[in-house]
Design an enzyme around this catalytic site. Structure first.
Site, PDB file in Angstrom:
ATOM      1  N   GLY A 377      18.076  57.653 -10.494  1.00 51.73           N
ATOM      2  CA  GLY A 377      17.483  56.421  -9.985  1.00 51.73           C
ATOM      3  C   GLY A 377      16.112  56.229 -10.596  1.00 51.73           C
ATOM      4  N   ALA A 378      15.364  57.323 -10.614  1.00 50.02           N
ATOM      5  CA  ALA A 378      14.023  57.301 -11.178  1.00 50.02           C
ATOM      6  C   ALA A 378      13.595  58.740 -11.420  1.00 50.02           C
ATOM      7  CB  ALA A 378      13.045  56.632 -10.214  1.00 50.02           C
ATOM      8  N   MET A 379      12.568  58.912 -12.242  1.00 48.71           N
ATOM      9  CA  MET A 379      12.102  60.266 -12.541  1.00 48.71           C
ATOM     10  C   MET A 379      10.590  60.280 -12.541  1.00 48.71           C
ATOM     11  SD  MET A 379      12.711  63.397 -13.306  1.00 48.71           S
ATOM     12  CE  MET A 379      11.306  64.505 -13.444  1.00 48.71           C
ATOM     13  N   GLU A 380      10.051  61.269 -11.798  1.00 54.04           N
ATOM     14  CA  GLU A 380       8.619  61.293 -11.504  1.00 54.04           C
ATOM     15  C   GLU A 380       7.760  61.891 -12.612  1.00 54.04           C
ATOM     16  OE1 GLU A 380      10.987  63.165 -10.005  1.00 54.04           O
ATOM     17  OE2 GLU A 380      10.268  65.191  -9.554  1.00 54.04           O
ATOM     18  N   ASN A 381       8.066  61.640 -13.876  1.00 46.01           N
ATOM     19  CA  ASN A 381       7.218  62.139 -14.962  1.00 46.01           C
ATOM     20  C   ASN A 381       5.768  61.840 -14.611  1.00 46.01           C
ATOM     21  OD1 ASN A 381       9.700  62.467 -16.547  1.00 46.01           O
ATOM     22  ND2 ASN A 381       9.624  60.240 -16.613  1.00 46.01           N
ATOM     23  N   HIS A 413       8.797  57.265  -3.206  1.00 52.28           N
ATOM     24  CA  HIS A 413       9.336  58.598  -3.465  1.00 52.28           C
ATOM     25  C   HIS A 413       8.700  59.197  -4.717  1.00 52.28           C
ATOM     26  CE1 HIS A 413      12.800  61.548  -3.509  1.00 52.28           C
ATOM     27  NE2 HIS A 413      12.428  61.611  -4.780  1.00 52.28           N
ATOM     28  N   GLU A 414       8.690  58.437  -5.780  1.00 47.42           N
ATOM     29  CA  GLU A 414       8.168  58.963  -7.045  1.00 47.42           C
ATOM     30  C   GLU A 414       6.661  59.181  -6.971  1.00 47.42           C
ATOM     31  OE1 GLU A 414      10.451  60.027  -8.866  1.00 47.42           O
ATOM     32  OE2 GLU A 414      12.044  58.871  -7.899  1.00 47.42           O
ATOM     33  N   HIS A 417       5.749  62.368  -5.335  1.00 46.88           N
ATOM     34  CA  HIS A 417       5.883  63.534  -6.218  1.00 46.88           C
ATOM     35  C   HIS A 417       4.646  63.766  -7.091  1.00 46.88           C
ATOM     36  CE1 HIS A 417       9.942  64.954  -5.643  1.00 46.88           C
ATOM     37  NE2 HIS A 417      10.539  63.856  -6.057  1.00 46.88           N
ATOM     38  N   GLU A 436      12.423  67.825  -3.244  1.00 51.80           N
ATOM     39  CA  GLU A 436      13.160  66.563  -3.057  1.00 51.80           C
ATOM     40  C   GLU A 436      13.245  66.165  -1.589  1.00 51.80           C
ATOM     41  OE1 GLU A 436      13.481  64.599  -5.206  1.00 51.80           O
ATOM     42  OE2 GLU A 436      13.415  65.751  -7.051  1.00 51.80           O
TER      43      GLU A 436
END
Ligand SMILES: *[C@@H]1O[C@H](CO)[C@@H](O)[C@H](O)[C@H]1NC(C)=O
Ligand SMILES: *[C@@H]1O[C@H](CO)[C@@H](O)[C@H](O)[C@H]1NC(C)=O
Ligand SMILES: [Zn+2]
Length: 992
Positions: A377-381, A413-414, A417, A436
């Site tokens: 869905g998304a990535m918290e880079n 959410h991201e 993180h 998570e």
């Protein structure tokens, strides 16, 4: 990462009364797949598609070795030079055969330059990238061996005849005697003629080429059209183990380092990375003039959080307290204002988390970017968060309130993180649940802060607690942390990154925060983040800090946090708490959905929990209490006369509740007399608990059905949604049987008043209800009314749809589009379907395309469904990331069910080999397609399927196949035991 599990759980209206709907598509895929390009070239290159958190290197390697894939790189056995034969096959106990890095070397910083080519190489037709990297590392224990992760990279042999050059930062360095790529464990291995010395620093230089494949993992490419012009993006997805696919690195989360990143690109492109760009200069390389963008050094961080992007995007930006916030997307999307909502809420959510964590945002900028092809869905880079387009871009003309909620919660959410996960990182993947689970909990707090009128925090009960109860009630569930000694077994790994990790993690943290109070919880959290900033931890470190906070504040809990939480974290499942209001006896028992399922493995805590109980008596909230033993007496819970007890207020506790029959009857009576005396979340709970207690044979099925009787008076979203979720099982089991008719009549009768209520509220469907949850329930009203055949409903939706078809102007409210499209297509034929398909193909926003893609599965025409199934295997028609969910949508349609089953049986080996990686989640697919199975014949087919495809395999779906067999058996039994009663109940439930 926000996994699609998370996308799925977001409240999505339920068109056609089907279960959990993803508008975003599939759960992240995993495994491997064969690159089309490479296969055409006659070279078998198993392109890594480890784009998911699920697939650790091990999973991939095992898959690949099964398929004789060979790394494209210079591979050589330990005894050979840099360019000779394949790696030695027999497993041995050499350090390079182990999946964990030895502890001898610790990276300090990397200097990495990458140059992705956005046009194919004329000679090979491949999209590639080239790169150079120098890592400075410290030796902390003498060794004559260097292992550094590397996957699918081809190395240039350097002047020393080896794949790398080693120098010392100070004195002399030993020389390399052998270098090779160990493809199974994904290492570049260097043997030395002398020792690296403890305390010394060394530099390791490499030059390499990789493929910029469309495999959604590592450094990969995504494509889209702007008008008729094809645009290519180079982008990354590193988590969990694909950083090594872009440059050689010590690719474990605890191996934090600083990164100096440089990207090379054409002058008309934007280059982005974790840090801010310092400057761009023109350089001439190999006779070509190219721009070189240098980025500021990153903070000390894990490799899985890196991101590199070269694209032709536009952006919008703002600044909040000195932090630069930018939203990047395709230029037309930015021009249409689709990045504005994300931009507007990011600043406030960052501020919210700064306060919540008592820690300022650790970076100078926050970029967020929407990528057309994206697996999760998304990535918290860190500093450069990547999203699916549907998870970031909002357009009021196309997006529903559910789309909007999803964007707000995923952004929250991201951003959560950025501290929890990025600033402080769990040392190893076995503790991923805390990372998570935590983000999945506080996303509600962040979204609630951005959109306080939504009551979004309540929805966690439906979206996480109830959702994960379903999985955690199976004997095949598992405790939250992955045990260290099973970390390399693929079955354990694929099980790990699931609803348990996200939703149970979130649910138990919510319970913890509730019984500690938010003040104490955040106090412990804040000191945890302070102590471990830029470092890494194990989950018990958080417990320690919370315990200190408990002691400092004198908070009253019955025992230590460790003792309490161990019962929730270290054993699978959850209890059903039974309250006998005649005697005051309260007791707990492990709740198993199928009482006949295999005995669960022994638990160190004997399946007993330390349970916090919030409760009320006859509408009045009482002092909370704890249940610490298997059974206790709670005199305060005895009742007399009309008094009743209701426990687990607002479902903050992670458990179900059962009562003596008299108390149940009083609760049912309270529902029918004046349901508002019971808090709305608990009305949803009474429905969900009773249906599940019935499934577990703790109460009769008809008693659960009794909780739906009052629904003709219910107007709130949560109880309706809870009922719809639970009745979905009845539809699955009975929509091909004689129960279907009476069930439809009954439910039609219950939903008709709700339909009328919304018709009135909206001035005959002209206006939109004000409340966020009312907007959701309006969708339920229409979906259920159409589903149960209310003629007025069908006329309404087909009218709207045909207006669109004739005028070519779509005036259907975005909230209602999913269900209107679906029901209109179900009621229509080829003309409606083809119209929707044309609209799908020309949709300019993914959110609209997703609604159409779902609705196309609703047709009742088998030939259209079969044609649609064929389309799922053509990436020109359905993006790979969306293939699984499309098949699952079709299977949810009662007409499509058997077609989808035939389809995956006929194409299994093709699907498995061609789509294994980037897009297909096999467990989701198998679950979806077999959900309705409830006959001996289907069971037999399923067993046959397992046998027939044993040689191909099921990848991540292996466990799902066995679970499907188990579930089918349970369904057969359930139908056998319940059909008569249920039929009888529906026939008599309505006054005639
Ligand atoms: C990496 O680049 C930085 C900044 O240019 C420089 O200070 C450092 O010495 C370089 N490190 C290595 C190992 O080349
Ligand atoms: C890497 O080398 C292999 C074997 O020579 C070749 O087939 C492959 O195309 C190369 N990959 C790249 C990206 O150059
Ligand atoms: Zn996450």
């Amino acid at each position: 990462m926000c996994h699609l599990l998370m996308l799925q759980k977001l409240v999505i209206p339920q068109p056609c009364f089907q279960t959990v709907r993803t508008e975003g598509g599939v759960i992240m895929g995993k495994g491997f797949y064969i690159s089309k390009v490479a296969a055409l070239g006659g070279v078998v290159v198993a392109v890594a598609a480890l784009s998911t958190i699920i697939a650790l290197s091990v999973v991939y390697s095992q898959e690949r070795s099964k398929n004789n894939g060979s790394d494209g790189g210079a591979t050589a056995g330990p005894s050979a030079g840099p360019t000779a034969g394949p790696p030695t096959p027999p497993p041995s106990n050499e350090p390079w055969d182990k999946y964990r890095l030895p502890a001898h070397l610790v990276p300090d910083h990397y200097n990495v330059t990458l140059w992705p080519r956005l046009t194919p190489d004329p000679a090979t037709g491949l999209y590639i990238f080239t790169g150079e990297s120098t890592v400075e590392f410290e030796c902390v224990e003498d060794t004559d061996l260097i292992l550094i992760h590397s996957n699918k990279l081809n190395y240039t042999t350097l002047e020393n005849g080896h794949l790398a050059r080693l120098t010392s930062a100070g004195g002399a360095a030993p020389s390399i005697t052998q270098s090779w790529l160990q493809t199974v464990t994904q290492y570049l291995v260097l043997r030395l003629n002398g020792k690296l010395l403890k305390g010394q620093r060394y530099h390791l230089y490499t030059k390499f080429t990789g493929e910029l494949a469309d495999d959604l993992g590592g450094f990969y490419r995504s494509e889209y059209f702007e008008g008729t012009v094809k645009k290519v993006i180079a982008t990354t997805q590193m988590q969990p183990t694909d950083a090594r696919k872009s440059f050689p690195c010590f690719d474990e989360p605890a191996m934090k380092a600083y990164f100096f990143i440089t990207l090379m690109h054409d002058a008309d492109k934007v280059a982005l990375s974790n840090g801010a760009a310092i400057g761009t200069t023109a350089v001439t390389v190999e006779g070509v003039t190219v721009q070189q963008t240098v980025f500021e050094r990153t903070e000390k961080m894990s490799t899985y959080l890196l991101a590199f992007i070269v694209c032709d995007y536009g952006f919008v930006n703002s600044t909040t307290d000195g932090v630069l916030i930018r939203i990047f997307a395709r230029k037309p999307a930015i021009a249409a204002g689709q990045g504005d909502y994300a931009l507007n809420i990011t600043g406030p959510i960052l501020k919210f988390f700064e306060k919540y964590y008592n820690s300022s945002y650790p970076l100078p900028k926050s970029d967020q970017i929407a990528i057309p092809d994206f697996n999760a869905g998304a990535m918290e880079n860190w500093g450069l968060i990547t999203y699916r387009e549907t998870a970031l871009l909002y357009d009021p003309a196309f997006s529903s309130n559910s789309n909007k909620e999803r964007i707000a919660t995923i952004i929250a959410h991201e951003l959560a993180h950025m501290w929890f996960g990025n600033l402080v990182t769990l040392r190893w993947w076995n503790d991923l649940w805390l990372n998570e689970g935590f983000a999945s909990y506080v996303e509600y707090l962040g979204a609630n802060d951005a959109e306080p009128s939504w009551n979004v925090k309540d929805l966690m009960v439906l979206n996480d607690v109830h959702r994960v109860f379903a999985v955690d009630a199976l004997a095949s569930s598992h405790p939250l942390p992955l045990k260290r000694d099973i970390q390399n077994q693929r079955s354990s790994l694929s099980e790990l990154f699931d609803a348990i990790t996200y939703s149970k993690g979130a649910s138990v943290l919510r319970m913890l925060s509730d019984f500690l109070t938010e003040d104490v919880f955040t106090r412990g959290l804040q000191s945890y983040l302070k102590e471990f900033a830029f470092g890494s931890t194990v989950y018990t470190d958080l417990w320690k800090h919370l315990q200190t906070a408990v002691e400092e504040t004198g908070t009253d809990i019955p025992t230590t946090i460790d003792n309490i939480m161990n019962t929730w974290v270290l054993q699978m499942g959850f209890p059903v708490v039974t309250i006998d209001t005649a005697t005051g006896g309260i007791s707990q028992k492990h709740f198993l959905l199928d009482p006949d399922s295999a005995t669960p493995p022994p638990s160190p805590y004997n399946y007993e929990w330390i349970v916090p109980i919030r409760w009320m008596k006859t509408g009045v909230v009482q002092n909370p209490r704890w249940l610490q033993e298997k059974s206790e007496t709670a005199n305060e819970m005895k009742t007399t006369g009309d008094e009743w007890v209701l426990a687990n207020l607002n479902v903050v506790g992670y458990y179900r509740v059962n009562y003596d029959t008299a108390n149940w009857n009083k609760l049912l009576n309270a529902l029918s007399v004046d349901h508002s005396i019971i808090p709305v979340i608990n009305r949803a709970q009474l429905v969900d608990d009773s249906f599940n207690l019935a499934r577990a044979k703790i109460i009769p099925t008809v008693q659960a059905l009794d909780t739906t009787k009052y629904l003709d008076k219910e107007r709130d979203y949560m109880p309706w949604k809870s009922a719809i979720n639970n009745l979905d099982f009845f539809y699955l089991m009975f929509d091909r049987t004689e129960v279907y008719g009476p069930m439809q009549t009954y439910l039609n009768n219950k939903v008709a008043p709700l339909f009328q209520y919304y018709k009135d509220m909206t001035g005959n469907w002209v206006n939109i209800p004000d409340g966020h949850l009312d907007q959701y329930n309006q969708v339920n009203a229409i979906s259920m009314a159409c589903k149960t055949g209310l003629p007025e409903c069908t006329a309404l939706v087909t009218g709207w749809f045909s207006d669109w078809m004739t005028s070519n102007i779509n005036s259907i409210n975005p909230n209602l589009r999913s269900t209107v499209y679906c029901n209109a297509i179900a009621a229509g034929g080829a003309a409606e379907w083809n119209f929707a398909w044309t609209q799908f193909e020309s949709a300019t926003i993914a959110i609209e395309a997703d609604k159409l893609r779902y609705a196309l599965s609703c047709t009742r025409e088998p030939w259209l469904l079969n044609r649609y199934l064929e389309y799922t295997l053509d990436p020109e028609k359905i993006r790979k990331q969306d293939a699984t969910s499309t098949i699952v949508y079709i299977a949810e349609n009662v007409v499509g069910q058997s077609l989808a089953w035939d389809f995956i049986r006929a194409h299994w080996s093709y699907i498995f080999n061609e789509y294994g990686g980037g897009s297909f989640s096999f467990s989701n697919l198998i679950n979806g397609v077999t959900k309705r199975f409830s006959t001996e014949f289907e069971l037999q087919q399923l067993r046959q399927f397992k046998e027939d495809n044993a040689d191909v395999g099921f990848g991540s779906g292996t466990l799902a196949v066995d679970q499907a067999i188990e579930k089918t058996q349970a369904n057969i039994k359930w139908v056998g035991e319940n059909k008569k009663n249920v039929l009888n109940w529906f026939e008599t439930a309505l006054p005639s």
